[in-house]
Scaffold this motif. Structure first.
Motif, mmCIF file in Angstrom:
data_model
loop_
_atom_site.group_PDB
_atom_site.id
_atom_site.type_symbol
_atom_site.label_atom_id
_atom_site.label_comp_id
_atom_site.label_asym_id
_atom_site.label_seq_id
_atom_site.Cartn_x
_atom_site.Cartn_y
_atom_site.Cartn_z
ATOM 1 N N ARG A 5 0.845 -1.195 0.000
ATOM 2 C CA ARG A 5 0.000 0.000 0.000
ATOM 3 C C ARG A 5 0.882 1.247 0.000
ATOM 4 N N ASP A 6 0.641 2.148 -0.961
ATOM 5 C CA ASP A 6 1.402 3.389 -1.033
ATOM 6 C C ASP A 6 0.956 4.410 0.000
ATOM 7 N N ASP A 7 -0.266 4.217 0.540
ATOM 8 C CA ASP A 7 -0.794 5.199 1.475
ATOM 9 C C ASP A 7 -0.443 4.875 2.926
ATOM 10 N N ILE A 8 0.418 3.887 3.141
ATOM 11 C CA ILE A 8 0.849 3.531 4.489
ATOM 12 C C ILE A 8 2.226 4.140 4.753
ATOM 13 N N ASP A 9 2.415 4.694 5.945
ATOM 14 C CA ASP A 9 3.683 5.326 6.303
ATOM 15 C C ASP A 9 4.845 4.372 6.043
ATOM 16 N N SER A 10 5.911 4.892 5.503
ATOM 17 C CA SER A 10 7.062 4.063 5.110
ATOM 18 C C SER A 10 7.758 3.422 6.309
ATOM 19 N N SER A 11 7.511 3.945 7.511
ATOM 20 C CA SER A 11 8.126 3.356 8.709
ATOM 21 C C SER A 11 7.440 2.064 9.141
ATOM 22 N N ILE A 12 6.280 1.778 8.555
ATOM 23 C CA ILE A 12 5.513 0.585 8.913
ATOM 24 C C ILE A 12 5.881 -0.550 7.967
ATOM 25 N N THR A 13 6.229 -1.687 8.529
ATOM 26 C CA THR A 13 6.574 -2.858 7.726
ATOM 27 C C THR A 13 5.318 -3.499 7.159
ATOM 28 N N GLN A 14 5.292 -3.718 5.851
ATOM 29 C CA GLN A 14 4.166 -4.397 5.199
ATOM 30 C C GLN A 14 4.602 -5.808 4.815
ATOM 31 N N ASN A 15 3.762 -6.778 5.136
ATOM 32 C CA ASN A 15 4.151 -8.169 4.921
ATOM 33 C C ASN A 15 2.922 -8.997 4.587
ATOM 34 N N ALA A 16 2.999 -9.801 3.553
ATOM 35 C CA ALA A 16 1.890 -10.674 3.182
ATOM 36 C C ALA A 16 1.857 -11.943 4.021
ATOM 37 N N ASP A 17 2.931 -12.231 4.738
ATOM 38 C CA ASP A 17 3.000 -13.414 5.598
ATOM 39 C C ASP A 17 2.420 -13.065 6.971
ATOM 40 N N LEU A 18 1.142 -13.392 7.182
ATOM 41 C CA LEU A 18 0.462 -12.991 8.412
ATOM 42 C C LEU A 18 1.040 -13.675 9.642
ATOM 43 N N MET A 19 1.504 -14.898 9.490
ATOM 44 C CA MET A 19 2.081 -15.608 10.624
ATOM 45 C C MET A 19 3.336 -14.905 11.124
ATOM 46 N N THR A 20 4.135 -14.424 10.195
ATOM 47 C CA THR A 20 5.353 -13.702 10.573
ATOM 48 C C THR A 20 5.005 -12.417 11.318
ATOM 49 N N VAL A 21 4.012 -11.709 10.813
ATOM 50 C CA VAL A 21 3.588 -10.471 11.477
ATOM 51 C C VAL A 21 3.066 -10.775 12.881
ATOM 52 N N ALA A 22 2.273 -11.838 13.006
ATOM 53 C CA ALA A 22 1.629 -12.163 14.279
ATOM 54 C C ALA A 22 2.613 -12.582 15.363
ATOM 55 N N SER A 23 3.816 -12.964 14.986
ATOM 56 C CA SER A 23 4.813 -13.389 15.981
ATOM 57 C C SER A 23 6.023 -12.463 16.040
ATOM 58 N N SER A 24 5.939 -11.321 15.384
ATOM 59 C CA SER A 24 7.067 -10.398 15.321
ATOM 60 C C SER A 24 7.460 -9.881 16.708
ATOM 61 N N ASP A 25 8.760 -9.781 16.953
ATOM 62 C CA ASP A 25 9.254 -9.206 18.207
ATOM 63 C C ASP A 25 8.953 -7.723 18.300
ATOM 64 N N ASN A 26 8.549 -7.135 17.179
ATOM 65 C CA ASN A 26 8.288 -5.694 17.138
ATOM 66 C C ASN A 26 6.799 -5.384 17.310
ATOM 67 N N VAL A 27 6.059 -6.348 17.910
ATOM 68 C CA VAL A 27 4.605 -6.202 18.064
ATOM 69 C C VAL A 27 4.187 -6.614 19.476
ATOM 70 N N ASP A 28 3.344 -5.796 20.109
ATOM 71 C CA ASP A 28 2.759 -6.130 21.414
ATOM 72 C C ASP A 28 1.315 -6.616 21.281
ATOM 73 N N ILE A 29 0.550 -5.970 20.391
ATOM 74 C CA ILE A 29 -0.874 -6.278 20.224
ATOM 75 C C ILE A 29 -1.147 -6.537 18.755
ATOM 76 N N VAL A 30 -1.805 -7.655 18.462
ATOM 77 C CA VAL A 30 -2.184 -8.008 17.101
ATOM 78 C C VAL A 30 -3.667 -7.704 16.906
ATOM 79 N N ILE A 31 -3.984 -6.909 15.886
ATOM 80 C CA ILE A 31 -5.372 -6.581 15.565
ATOM 81 C C ILE A 31 -5.770 -7.385 14.340
ATOM 82 N N GLU A 32 -6.669 -8.353 14.530
ATOM 83 C CA GLU A 32 -7.084 -9.243 13.438
ATOM 84 C C GLU A 32 -8.352 -8.723 12.793
ATOM 85 N N LEU A 33 -8.276 -8.379 11.509
ATOM 86 C CA LEU A 33 -9.418 -7.833 10.775
ATOM 87 C C LEU A 33 -9.555 -8.498 9.405
#
Length: 455
Positions: free
Chosen positions: A49-77
């Motif tokens: 997405r071009d409209d997302i701040d460049s400091s935010i990591t975009q990833n199609a692998d949801l499992m990787t995002v859900a277990s990232s050390d850089n995340v405290d709360i996962v919002i599932e939508l």
């Protein structure tokens, strides 16, 4: 200075994008209320997405995002009950707190998900799963914590409410209004979950568990849609002082006689009713005047009495508001120092409002055990004694009549007779309808719609 709370958003559809905008628009307000910075560090999305701040990591692998050390709360939508379940379970096992708007997933698999969260010392928050922006989950879990809930009734699907409102106000047939609801985006291309009551049943299962302290039991919710409702019945109901709404009910039954003096004092009918169906309710009832795509939940509790919660039940803004309310609750129970982001469990309300060990195995009543009033529409040839035969059958079945409306005969010589009954156990009504339909003068199946005075 406390470390910021880091969020991952899985799914950037209407609601996910709404959450991003809400955080960007209200950054200062969120910090003032929580005492911490709240930032989005990762998003799970199938396309960049071009409209997302460049400091935010975009990833199609949801499992990787859900277990990232850089995340405290996962919002599932992302929705659904397969991938979403896998992702949430993976996040929980990796020590992440979860916020979700997924009512279908929780209604069908919530017992398993909540148990895993308890075992891993994390929380699953789900305000957005029921009634959009209306804070009904928080009300039921917290504000009414000292009350005994006797029953609740809710308009918990905006599509169905829009359809019933348009049919009544503009005299439009069901199919015509459904097509407009789809064009407006209120209903999906396949509207089954909305018009057959499945969406409302998912939400009712959640509300009932919180209200009565029972495990989630979606499979035991009686579910009836609105596809069989005709303009004829809408108009007859209005003439008799009622409106037809598609409602979800969760009712505690003791087996004692109800206030109308109907039904039997029968322990076999003691338990909890979970039902979604079209219902006649008085025109001056609060729920009768909640129109369009609005949602509303009426709760009758002791000692508080009746309280109504009403508002937008869907949409980017309403749902994002509920999602972020959950995030704020989780932020407050997370450790406030730099060394720990672990939750203080003593400050968090249990997932289903009751201590897990205290959940009850109260009986969920079958459809034939449920107690309601009824609207009956009978078509009969205009022969002497027909009405007397019908009323006799009802009387023999122990059913008391509250009102009768007989309309002029059609050109085919058929007379519509509309009967309202006082509350009765459904098994008794089943017997009576079967006998009525066997009368020689009856020309068609009896139309029945449940009726509730909401008192």
């Amino acid at each position: 200075m406390s470390k910021p709370i880091k969020l991952a958003i899985l799914g950037l559809g209407t609601v996910g994008t709404g959450v991003v905008h809400l955080i960007n628009d209200n950054l200062n307000e969120l910090k003032r209320r929580s005492g911490r910075d709240i930032i989005i560090t990762e998003v799970g999305t199938r396309r960049q997405r071009d409209d997302i701040d460049s400091s935010i990591t975009q990833n199609a692998d949801l499992m990787t995002v859900a277990s990232s050390d850089n995340v405290d709360i996962v919002i599932e939508l992302i929705g659904g009950t397969t991938l979403a379940k896998d992702v949430i379970m993976h996040a929980i096992k990796n020590g992440k707190h979860v916020v979700t708007a997924n009512k279908a997933l929780l209604a069908e698999h919530g017992n398993e998900i909540f148990a895993l969260a308890e075992a891993n010392g994390v929380h699953v928050a789900y305000e957005a799963a029921v009634a959009g922006g209306i804070p009904i989950i928080k009300v039921m879990r917290e504000a009414l914590a000292a009350n005994r809930v006797d029953w609740l009734a809710g308009i918990i699907n905006g599509t169905g409410n829009f359809i019933m409102t348009e049919m009544r106000d503009k005299g439009r047939p069901f199919d015509d209004v459904l097509a407009e609801a789809q064009a407006l985006g209120y209903a999906e291309a396949d509207p089954t979950f909305d018009v057959e009551g499945i969406d409302a049943a998912h939400k009712l299962a959640l509300l009932a568990s919180i209200a009565f302290g029972i495990p989630l039991q979606f499979d035991k919710v009686y579910c009836e849609g609105i596809t069989g409702i005709t303009l004829q019945d809408v108009n007859y109901a209005e003439e008799l002082g009622y409106r037809i709404k598609h409602l979800g009910f969760a009712v505690r039954r003791t087996g004692e006689q109800d206030n109308a003096g109907q039904g039997n004092a029968d322990e076999d009918n003691a338990g909890i009713e979970l039902r979604v169906h079209p219902t006649l309710i008085p025109q001056d009832a609060l729920l009768a005047n909640v129109n369009g795509v609005k949602n509303a939940v009426l709760v009758n509790s002791h000692p508080l009495g009746q309280t109504l919660y009403c508002g937008d039940g869907a949409g980017a803004g309403a749902t994002a508001s509920a999602v972020m309310a959950d995030v704020m609750d989780l932020v407050r129970v997370l450790g406030s120092n730099d060394d720990s982001n672990s939750a203080n469990n003593s400050q968090y309300v249990p997932h289903l409002a009751f201590i897990p060990e205290q959940l009850s195995d109260t009986t969920i009543l079958r459809a034939e055990q449920m107690t309601t009033g009824y609207y009956l529409r009978v078509h009969a040839f205009d022969h002497p004694g027909v009405l007397a035969d019908i009323t006799r059958i009802l009387s023999d079945a122990g059913i008391n009549i509250d009102a009768i409306l007989q309309k002029p005969a059609h050109k085919l010589g058929q007379v519509p007779v509309i009967i309202l009954t006082l509350p009765v156990v459904e098994s008794q009504m089943n017997v009576a309808i079967e006998k009525i339909e066997q009368l020689e003068s009856i020309t068609d199946k009896v139309v029945r719609i449940r009726l509730d005075e909401l008192s």
